[in-house]
Design a protein around this motif. Structure first.
Motif: not given
Length: 170
Positions: A66, A68, A125-126, A155
């Protein structure tokens, strides 16, 4: 004509892929307090995106579950402004060490958003926050200049191949 970007949770937009880059190893990540690595970013015409794993052949492929930053995006418009504002006409986009160079959209607007590009689904994600290494990789002042515009970490939600559609960036 490149396929438009389909955004599932935000207003429609269009991104065009102008550059694709992979590197087999880390130059800065994990090198705090030591010398930079010597792994080049390689410009390629296509990259294989593997859901939940990353970009095949890149340094973050299968990095951790997972993760990011399975794939990173950087704006061509931001890159051009960085070259202009910091007087760095010879710096190349691969020096930013992002996987995908795109034009035509606000990458920060994709944070927390599921979107599709060339038939592949991603989850923004960011922000891909810059660090002090950017001053070395791009040029003096790049770290501060890039804050808030360092790109997008995402992702990969479905398998597929991204291809460069636009002309390569200089």
């Amino acid at each position: 004509m490149p396929a438009p970007l389909e955004i599932l949770d935000a207003p429609a937009s269009t991104l065009v892929v102008h550059g694709l880059f992979i590197s087999p190893g880390h130059n800065f990540f994990g090198h705090h307090g030591g010398p930079a690595g010597e792994h080049l970013m390689h410009a390629v015409d296509a990259i294989e995106c593997v859901a939940g794993r990353g970009v095949r052949g890149d340094r973050f492929f299968d990095y951790e579950p997972d993760y990011a930053g399975q794939i990173t995006f950087f704006s061509l418009e931001v890159f051009a402004a960085l070259q202009r504002d910091l007087t760095l006409p010879d710096v190349r986009p691969e020096a930013a060490r992002r996987n995908v160079l795109v034009a035509g959209g606000d990458l920060n607007a994709l944070i927390g958003v599921e979107f599709t590009l060339q038939g592949i689904r991603f989850q923004g994600a960011e922000e891909c926050r810059p660090c002090y290494w950017m001053d070395r990789a791009l040029g003096p002042g790049a770290n501060v200049w890039m804050r808030g515009r360092g790109g997008l970490r995402a992702r990969i939600l479905s398998d597929g191949v991204l291809r460069r559609c636009g002309p390569p960036a200089n």
